[in-house]
Design a protein around this motif. Structure first.
Motif, PDB file in Angstrom:
ATOM      1  N   TYR A 142       1.039  -1.147   0.010  1.00  0.00           N
ATOM      2  CA  TYR A 142      -0.018  -0.102  -0.068  1.00  0.00           C
ATOM      3  C   TYR A 142       0.798   1.174   0.023  1.00  0.00           C
ATOM      4  O   TYR A 142       1.775   1.386   0.889  1.00  0.00           O
ATOM      5  CB  TYR A 142      -0.916   0.080   1.258  1.00  0.00           C
ATOM      6  N   ALA A 144       0.518   5.364  -0.672  1.00  0.00           N
ATOM      7  CA  ALA A 144      -0.420   6.691  -0.469  1.00  0.00           C
ATOM      8  C   ALA A 144       0.346   8.188  -0.427  1.00  0.00           C
ATOM      9  O   ALA A 144       1.371   7.969   0.130  1.00  0.00           O
ATOM     10  CB  ALA A 144      -1.543   6.543   0.542  1.00  0.00           C
ATOM     11  N   GLU A 152      -5.244  12.334   2.494  1.00  0.00           N
ATOM     12  CA  GLU A 152      -4.651  11.409   1.371  1.00  0.00           C
ATOM     13  C   GLU A 152      -5.136  11.927  -0.205  1.00  0.00           C
ATOM     14  O   GLU A 152      -6.344  12.148  -0.096  1.00  0.00           O
ATOM     15  CB  GLU A 152      -5.370   9.941   1.451  1.00  0.00           C
ATOM     16  N   CYS A 155      -3.976   6.808  -3.885  1.00  0.00           N
ATOM     17  CA  CYS A 155      -3.417   5.723  -3.390  1.00  0.00           C
ATOM     18  C   CYS A 155      -2.739   5.307  -4.671  1.00  0.00           C
ATOM     19  O   CYS A 155      -3.347   5.392  -5.985  1.00  0.00           O
ATOM     20  CB  CYS A 155      -4.548   4.555  -3.273  1.00  0.00           C
ATOM     21  N   ASP A 157      -0.811   2.568  -5.438  1.00  0.00           N
ATOM     22  CA  ASP A 157      -0.446   0.976  -5.566  1.00  0.00           C
ATOM     23  C   ASP A 157       0.189   0.551  -6.824  1.00  0.00           C
ATOM     24  O   ASP A 157       1.614   0.396  -6.864  1.00  0.00           O
ATOM     25  CB  ASP A 157      -1.467   0.204  -4.895  1.00  0.00           C
TER      26      ASP A 157
END
Length: 236
Positions: A142, A144, A152, A155, A157
């Motif tokens: 993960y 972020a 945030e 993301c 990933d």
């Protein structure tokens, strides 16, 4: 009973008529001398203290005391009597670098902030092999990015996953080589990392390595025939 050298002594002890297979293990803590333990397959048979003391001194002086294993956390092997020939089998050594956590986190944090962005959270757990066909197993990943208000943004990933894993594997290989000074090599590794730009977030790193091979071998027990002296122990 008299023995001409260390090998003949341990060969006799590990015979089926005596105590059988001998299991030996060593463990270390950072900055501390190694400690080790041993036990025979036929543990129900009493071992005279004189015999046990002699075996302890042989194992400690020849296998552990003379070397610096500060980066080895655990090492184990078995000594077996194979039709009168002493052999070492099932040798495994490993290293747990958790005591170097700050140095590990600093190295990875510098890469993230220099190459990617300043505000982030990275959490991953994966294992694999060194120097072989890739067998990497990613348990979790993960990544972020955050804005200045600690919100945030997105993301990331898949965007950086393969790149980051490759960089961390290369870093791990270099770290392993440096910490061992090239004296021994590990086959497999496991990295569980949680790191953030901010100290208020969870930050930890568990990095361990393992090799199923001999770190040391039976040649440590060999003595020049000119220097060999018979010794005697009593089996009462």
């Amino acid at each position: 009973m008299k023995f001409k050298d260390n090998i003949s002594f341990i060969t006799y002890l590990t015979s089926s008529e005596m105590y059988g297979k001998l299991s030996v293990s060593m463990s270390t803590d950072s900055g501390c001398p190694p400690t080790f333990d041993f036990y025979f397959e036929n543990s129900s048979k009493d071992i005279p203290s004189e015999v046990e003391d002699k075996l302890h001194n042989i194992l400690y002086n020849n296998f552990f005391y003379a070397e610096d294993y500060s980066h080895i956390s655990d090492y184990s092997f078995e000594l077996v009597n194979n039709n009168g020939i002493l052999e070492m089998v099932n040798s495994v050594y490993s290293s747990n670098h958790s005591f170097e956590e700050d140095a590990i986190k600093s190295s990875i944090r510098n890469y993230l902030e220099d190459e990617l962005f300043e505000r982030y959270t990275l959490s991953l757990h994966f294992s694999g092999t060194y120097g072989k066909e890739e067998t990497m197993n990613v348990e979790s990943f993960y990544l972020a990015q955050f804005d200045e208000n600690d919100k945030e943004i997105e993301c990331l990933d898949e965007n950086y996953k393969s790149e980051l894993l490759s960089v961390i594997i290369n870093w791990a290989e270099g770290f392993s080589e440096d910490s061992s000074s090239g004296e021994y090599e590990f086959d497999t590794f496991d990295i569980d990392l949680h790191i953030s730009y901010s100290e208020q977030y969870e930050t930890s790193c568990y990095f361990c390595e393992e090799s199923k091979s001999e770190l040391i071998d039976l040649s440590r027990l060999e003595i020049d025939p000119e220097d060999a002296e018979e010794f005697e122990v009593s089996f009462k």
